[in-house]
Motif scaffolding. Structure first.
Motif, PDB file in Angstrom:
ATOM      1  N   THR A 179     -61.765  26.245  -5.939  1.00 31.04           N
ATOM      2  CA  THR A 179     -60.311  26.380  -6.026  1.00 31.04           C
ATOM      3  C   THR A 179     -59.894  26.814  -7.420  1.00 31.04           C
ATOM      4  O   THR A 179     -59.067  27.725  -7.582  1.00 31.04           O
ATOM      5  CB  THR A 179     -59.633  25.055  -5.659  1.00 31.04           C
ATOM      6  N   ARG A 180     -60.451  26.169  -8.444  1.00 31.15           N
ATOM      7  CA  ARG A 180     -60.124  26.560  -9.821  1.00 31.15           C
ATOM      8  C   ARG A 180     -60.550  28.004 -10.090  1.00 31.15           C
ATOM      9  O   ARG A 180     -59.833  28.764 -10.757  1.00 31.15           O
ATOM     10  CB  ARG A 180     -60.798  25.608 -10.808  1.00 31.15           C
ATOM     11  N   THR A 181     -61.699  28.388  -9.560  1.00 30.95           N
ATOM     12  CA  THR A 181     -62.155  29.764  -9.742  1.00 30.95           C
ATOM     13  C   THR A 181     -61.227  30.750  -9.050  1.00 30.95           C
ATOM     14  O   THR A 181     -60.876  31.800  -9.614  1.00 30.95           O
ATOM     15  CB  THR A 181     -63.587  29.926  -9.203  1.00 30.95           C
TER      16      THR A 181
ATOM     17  N   LEU B 176     -58.089  30.410  -8.416  1.00 30.19           N
ATOM     18  CA  LEU B 176     -56.798  30.489  -9.109  1.00 30.19           C
ATOM     19  C   LEU B 176     -56.852  31.398 -10.328  1.00 30.19           C
ATOM     20  O   LEU B 176     -55.809  31.755 -10.882  1.00 30.19           O
ATOM     21  CB  LEU B 176     -56.341  29.084  -9.530  1.00 30.19           C
TER      22      LEU B 176
ATOM     23  N   GLN C 247     -50.400  32.604  -8.212  1.00 29.85           N
ATOM     24  CA  GLN C 247     -51.251  31.414  -8.270  1.00 29.85           C
ATOM     25  C   GLN C 247     -50.798  30.348  -7.278  1.00 29.85           C
ATOM     26  O   GLN C 247     -51.627  29.707  -6.614  1.00 29.85           O
ATOM     27  CB  GLN C 247     -51.261  30.848  -9.683  1.00 29.85           C
TER      28      GLN C 247
ATOM     29  N   LEU D  92     -53.025  28.719  -4.169  1.00 27.68           N
ATOM     30  CA  LEU D  92     -53.226  27.278  -4.007  1.00 27.68           C
ATOM     31  C   LEU D  92     -52.702  26.803  -2.657  1.00 27.68           C
ATOM     32  O   LEU D  92     -53.347  25.976  -1.984  1.00 27.68           O
ATOM     33  CB  LEU D  92     -52.530  26.525  -5.141  1.00 27.68           C
TER      34      LEU D  92
END
Length: 424
Positions: A244-246, A248, A330, A334
């Motif tokens: 998920t962080r990647t 975003l 972003q 998400l």
């Protein structure tokens, strides 16, 4: 390009075209008898215009960088004159003046930076278009695979319903059951046959959708063996938080939005630097009535009436809009991930419950078959147990289809391959 020739070529597309085969071979995907997810995705990349449109936009953005880098051409001026009142030593006045524009170096550098960032945004959108091609093919192929399995189950259920209707009719004729039971059984058999026919129609629709996804006429997919191995053992993401962080940061929509923000910021710097515009310098030579004169002309705009405040305000507003668009990009990524994750968890629970129900139905079917073989019950009870198991199997397959669609949505949200083929 001509519309008639293009239409003829479109209708005549086939999977065995030599050019297409050479492209697939160059990409390391040469299907032998069966066409799977990767091969069909490459066909879509080769045949459909969507990716070519994105590539053309990238080429235009790349050319804009060349435009921003190029220097302005000098200007050659000639203003010959003839003095009719003075013939000596010469009535002619002539000479060239070449003017060079010396632009603001800060504004020029900012313009180049803005063009480069727009080029980066266009390049990331090419990657997004390529993923959309894969997603479209995957969804169409997945729907066809699921509907073919459901059609098989519905056809089997129709067969069981027909058998049950015949057995009940025999019992009605022997006086064991009333006419109402025969009517109900006949109605159930009719509904089952109708459901089986509708399932076949969905398969035809799915094939049409798959043909559109790969950029082929539906006739090109007739008698073509499809490989559904990619859906047999999907690989769910193991570290969703890290992915998920990647996503975003690296999703093409996010990268493109950030590149557009940087381009807007560079455009603002350019507008600010253009408060102090460049100047023109023009060395030249004049032959003035027998005299040789050398000239150095200099012109400088005077920022008295305006200091480029209008373009600066416009550039500031565009930068604020680009910043908001980046935040929105972003937030959308998400939201897509959270929605897909919730759907995956929910559909997973439903699929597990459906498998438990199927296990129970299979156990009861086994008991009914054993009882019939032992002579403890009649054939009707065994057929009814088999039909109930078939209906529960359809429910389990539908639940598993929802789980696979949720996995597909999660793959799109993360831009992470979940459905992988073990072979090509």
């Amino acid at each position: 390009m001509h519309p008639r020739a293009s239409a003829t070529a479109l209708i005549g597309r086939r999977l065995d075209q030599p050019e297409l085969r050479r492209f697939l071979a160059a990409m390391g995907a040469s299907p032998h008898g069966q066409w799977g997810l990767r091969a069909l995705t490459l066909v879509a990349v080769y045949e459909r215009p969507d990716l070519r449109i994105s590539v053309a936009s990238y080429d235009a953005a790349k050319a804009a960088v060349t435009t921003a880098r190029q220097l302005p051409n000098p200007t050659l001026s000639l203003a010959p004159s003839f003095n009719a009142t003075q013939a000596f030593p010469s009535p002619i006045k002539i000479g060239p003046v070449i003017s060079f524009l010396v632009s603001n170096l800060g504004a020029r550098a900012a313009g180049i930076a803005a063009a480069r960032d727009r080029q980066l945004a266009a390049r990331t959108l090419v990657a997004a278009a390529a993923w959309r091609e894969r997603s479209s093919v995957r969804n169409a192929l997945l729907a066809l695979w699921q509907d073919e399995r459901i059609a098989t189950i519905k056809a089997r259920a129709a067969g069981y319903a027909e058998s049950a209707s015949r057995l009940i009719s025999q019992r009605v004729m022997s006086g064991m059951l009333g006419e109402t039971a025969r009517a109900s059984a006949a109605e159930a058999a009719d509904r089952a046959r109708l459901d089986a026919a509708k399932a076949q129609i969905r398969i035809d629709t799915d094939r049409t959708r798959l043909a559109a996804a790969v950029g082929m006429p539906v006739a090109a997919l007739r008698n073509v063996r499809l490989d559904f191995a990619a859906f047999a053992h999907p690989v769910p993401p193991a570290h969703l938080a890290a992915l998920t962080r990647t996503a975003l940061v690296t999703r093409p929509s996010v990268v493109a939005a950030y590149a557009r923000y940087r381009a807007a910021d560079a455009s603002l710097r350019k507008a600010i630097d253009q408060q102090f515009p460049g100047f023109r310098i023009g060395p030249g030579y004049h032959y003035d009535q027998g005299a040789n004169k050398f000239i150095l002309a200099l012109s400088l705009p005077l920022p008295i009436l305006n200091q480029n405040q209008g373009p600066i305000a416009e550039a500031r507003a565009r930068r604020r809009g680009a910043a908001a668009a980046f935040d929105l990009a972003q937030a959308r990524v998400l939201h897509q991930i959270d929605t897909a994750e919730a759907a995956l968890h929910g559909s997973g629970r439903v699929a597990r419950e459906a498998q438990l129900l199927l296990a129970t139905a299979r156990q009861r079917e086994h008991q009914a078959v054993e009882a019939y073989r032992a002579g403890a019950t009649g054939r009707l009870r065994m057929v009814e147990a088999e039909r109930r198991t078939t209906l529960v199997r359809e429910q389990a397959l539908t639940a598993d289809a929802q789980r696979l669609r949720a996995l597909a949505a999660l793959a799109d949200a993360l831009h992470h391959p979940i459905f992988r083929e073990s072979h090509i």
